[in-house]
Design a protein around this motif. Structure first.
Motif, short mmCIF file in Angstrom:
data_model
loop_
_atom_site.label_atom_id
_atom_site.label_comp_id
_atom_site.label_asym_id
_atom_site.label_seq_id
_atom_site.Cartn_x
_atom_site.Cartn_y
_atom_site.Cartn_z
N VAL A 166 0.84 -1.20 0.00
CA VAL A 166 0.00 0.00 0.00
C VAL A 166 0.88 1.25 0.00
O VAL A 166 0.66 2.19 -0.78
N ILE A 167 1.87 1.27 0.86
CA ILE A 167 2.79 2.42 0.93
C ILE A 167 3.55 2.58 -0.39
O ILE A 167 3.69 3.69 -0.92
N ASN A 168 4.01 1.47 -0.96
CA ASN A 168 4.73 1.53 -2.23
C ASN A 168 3.85 2.08 -3.34
O ASN A 168 4.31 2.83 -4.21
N ILE B 116 0.38 12.06 -7.11
CA ILE B 116 0.02 13.06 -6.11
C ILE B 116 0.88 12.89 -4.87
O ILE B 116 1.35 11.79 -4.57
N THR B 117 1.10 13.98 -4.17
CA THR B 117 1.69 13.92 -2.84
C THR B 117 0.56 14.12 -1.85
O THR B 117 -0.04 15.19 -1.79
N PRO B 118 0.20 13.08 -1.09
CA PRO B 118 -1.00 13.18 -0.26
C PRO B 118 -0.87 14.23 0.84
O PRO B 118 0.09 14.24 1.60
N HIS B 119 -1.87 15.08 0.89
CA HIS B 119 -1.95 16.06 1.98
C HIS B 119 -2.68 15.47 3.18
O HIS B 119 -2.25 15.62 4.32
N THR B 120 -3.82 14.78 2.91
CA THR B 120 -4.61 14.17 3.98
C THR B 120 -4.98 12.74 3.60
O THR B 120 -5.46 12.49 2.51
N LEU C 250 -0.52 0.45 9.98
CA LEU C 250 -0.26 1.01 8.66
C LEU C 250 0.20 2.46 8.77
O LEU C 250 1.19 2.86 8.14
N VAL C 251 -0.49 3.25 9.56
CA VAL C 251 -0.12 4.66 9.70
C VAL C 251 1.24 4.81 10.36
O VAL C 251 2.01 5.72 10.03
N GLU C 252 1.57 3.91 11.28
CA GLU C 252 2.89 3.95 11.92
C GLU C 252 4.00 3.89 10.87
O GLU C 252 5.01 4.59 10.97
N LYS C 253 3.80 3.06 9.85
CA LYS C 253 4.79 2.95 8.77
C LYS C 253 4.67 4.12 7.80
O LYS C 253 5.68 4.70 7.37
N ALA C 254 3.43 4.48 7.46
CA ALA C 254 3.21 5.50 6.43
C ALA C 254 3.68 6.87 6.86
O ALA C 254 4.19 7.65 6.04
N CYS C 255 3.55 7.20 8.14
CA CYS C 255 3.93 8.55 8.57
C CYS C 255 5.43 8.77 8.49
O CYS C 255 5.89 9.92 8.42
N ILE C 256 6.21 7.69 8.47
CA ILE C 256 7.66 7.81 8.27
C ILE C 256 7.96 8.15 6.82
O ILE C 256 8.81 8.99 6.51
N GLU C 257 7.24 7.50 5.90
CA GLU C 257 7.46 7.70 4.47
C GLU C 257 6.86 9.01 3.97
O GLU C 257 7.32 9.57 2.97
N SER D 92 1.86 7.81 19.69
CA SER D 92 2.10 8.97 20.54
C SER D 92 3.49 9.57 20.35
O SER D 92 3.69 10.77 20.58
N SER D 93 4.45 8.76 19.95
CA SER D 93 5.82 9.26 19.79
C SER D 93 6.12 9.65 18.35
O SER D 93 7.26 9.96 18.01
N SER D 94 5.11 9.63 17.47
CA SER D 94 5.33 9.98 16.07
C SER D 94 5.83 11.41 15.96
O SER D 94 5.37 12.32 16.66
N THR D 95 6.78 11.62 15.06
CA THR D 95 7.35 12.96 14.88
C THR D 95 6.57 13.80 13.88
O THR D 95 6.85 14.98 13.72
N THR D 96 5.60 13.19 13.17
CA THR D 96 4.89 13.95 12.16
C THR D 96 4.05 15.06 12.75
O THR D 96 3.90 16.11 12.14
N GLY D 97 3.47 14.86 13.93
CA GLY D 97 2.62 15.87 14.52
C GLY D 97 1.32 16.09 13.77
O GLY D 97 0.59 17.05 14.03
N LYS D 98 1.02 15.22 12.83
CA LYS D 98 -0.16 15.38 11.99
C LYS D 98 -1.03 14.13 12.02
O LYS D 98 -1.57 13.71 10.99
N ILE D 99 -1.18 13.53 13.18
CA ILE D 99 -2.00 12.33 13.33
C ILE D 99 -3.18 12.66 14.22
O ILE D 99 -3.02 13.15 15.33
N LYS D 100 -4.37 12.38 13.73
CA LYS D 100 -5.58 12.66 14.50
C LYS D 100 -6.40 11.38 14.64
O LYS D 100 -6.73 10.74 13.63
N ILE D 101 -6.72 11.00 15.85
CA ILE D 101 -7.59 9.87 16.11
C ILE D 101 -9.03 10.39 16.10
O ILE D 101 -9.40 11.24 16.90
#
Length: 232
Positions: free
Chosen positions: A36-38, A45-49, A60-67, A91-100
């Motif tokens: 999915v990530i590949n 497109i470069t996904p904004h949201t 999935l998001v744990e992996k995707a937010c790194i890429e 909680s430790s993600s560096t993206t700062g753009k994760i919303k539950i």
């Protein structure tokens, strides 16, 4: 919420067991996430949201937010416990753009006005009846902006009764090789058409086209799982 050794209701109660158990039940489960990530990397497109519905524990998001460090991720799941686990995991993600988001099955997502670039639904809609699956697919379509991409992975029904028999044995052999007992394997296989309701690849393609997607493709197919991607 991806499939595991539990029923839908019980799996939502045991998120700790879920992460370790799911890879012993679904062959190449981690490969689905990576493919999915590949695929998203290959898009124009470069996904904004990006919304991940049926997000489970957020793997999935744990992996995707790194890429995709500039992408904003929205996580939805019908289980409070799964979302709690996802919140802890990310909680430790560096993206700062994760919303539950609020707890919800896909078909009941409403009141969301922002149009999205990506919607993913990994191993979650096969629990739905035909009417709810159709509704969930339409919700995902409506959430996307023009040119947005929907990616879904599901358990798949083989075309024939003989194919179902062989497919179940193929899956049983995998689960036994992963240390599952024969009793556990038999209980899992007995869920087919009782607790989850797979449809064929042809039925999936028809549903996705009838929903309105202009491009409908198969990304990946192995054992009794398939991944589809669609462009609005």
């Amino acid at each position: 919420m991806a499939d595991a050794q539990f029923s839908l209701n019980s799996s939502s109660q045991y998120p700790e067991d879920y992460d370790t158990g799911v890879a012993k039940v679904i062959p190449l489960y981690l490969s689905i996430h990576q493919e999915v990530i590949n695929l998203v990397k290959a898009l124009s497109i470069t996904p904004h949201t990006w919304m991940d519905t049926g997000c489970g524990t957020g793997s999935l998001v744990e992996k995707a937010c790194i890429e995709f460090p500039k992408t904003r991720f929205l996580l939805v799941d019908p289980s409070d416990n799964m979302l709690h686990k996802a919140r802890k995991k990310l909680s430790s993600s560096t993206t700062g753009k994760i919303k539950i988001m609020n707890t919800s099955p896909t078909q009941d997502i409403s009141g969301f006005e922002e149009k999205l670039d990506i919607v993913t639904a990994i191993q979650c809609h096969h629990y739905l009846c035909d009417a709810d699956r159709t509704k969930a697919t339409k919700v995902c379509y409506d959430l996307l902006k023009e040119g947005g991409v929907y990616i879904t992975s599901e358990n798949i029904r083989p075309f024939t009764e003989e194919g179902i028999t062989i497919g179940k044995q193929h899956l049983a052999n995998f689960q036994l090789s992963m240390g599952k007992t024969q009793e556990e394997v038999d209980k899992y296989l007995d869920r087919f058409d009782k607790e989850y309701f797979p449809i064929t690849v042809e039925e999936h393609l028809r549903l996705l086209r009838e929903t309105g997607f202009r491009t409908v493709e198969i990304l990946w197919y192995s054992y009794m799982q398939a991944v589809f991607y669609c462009i609005k």
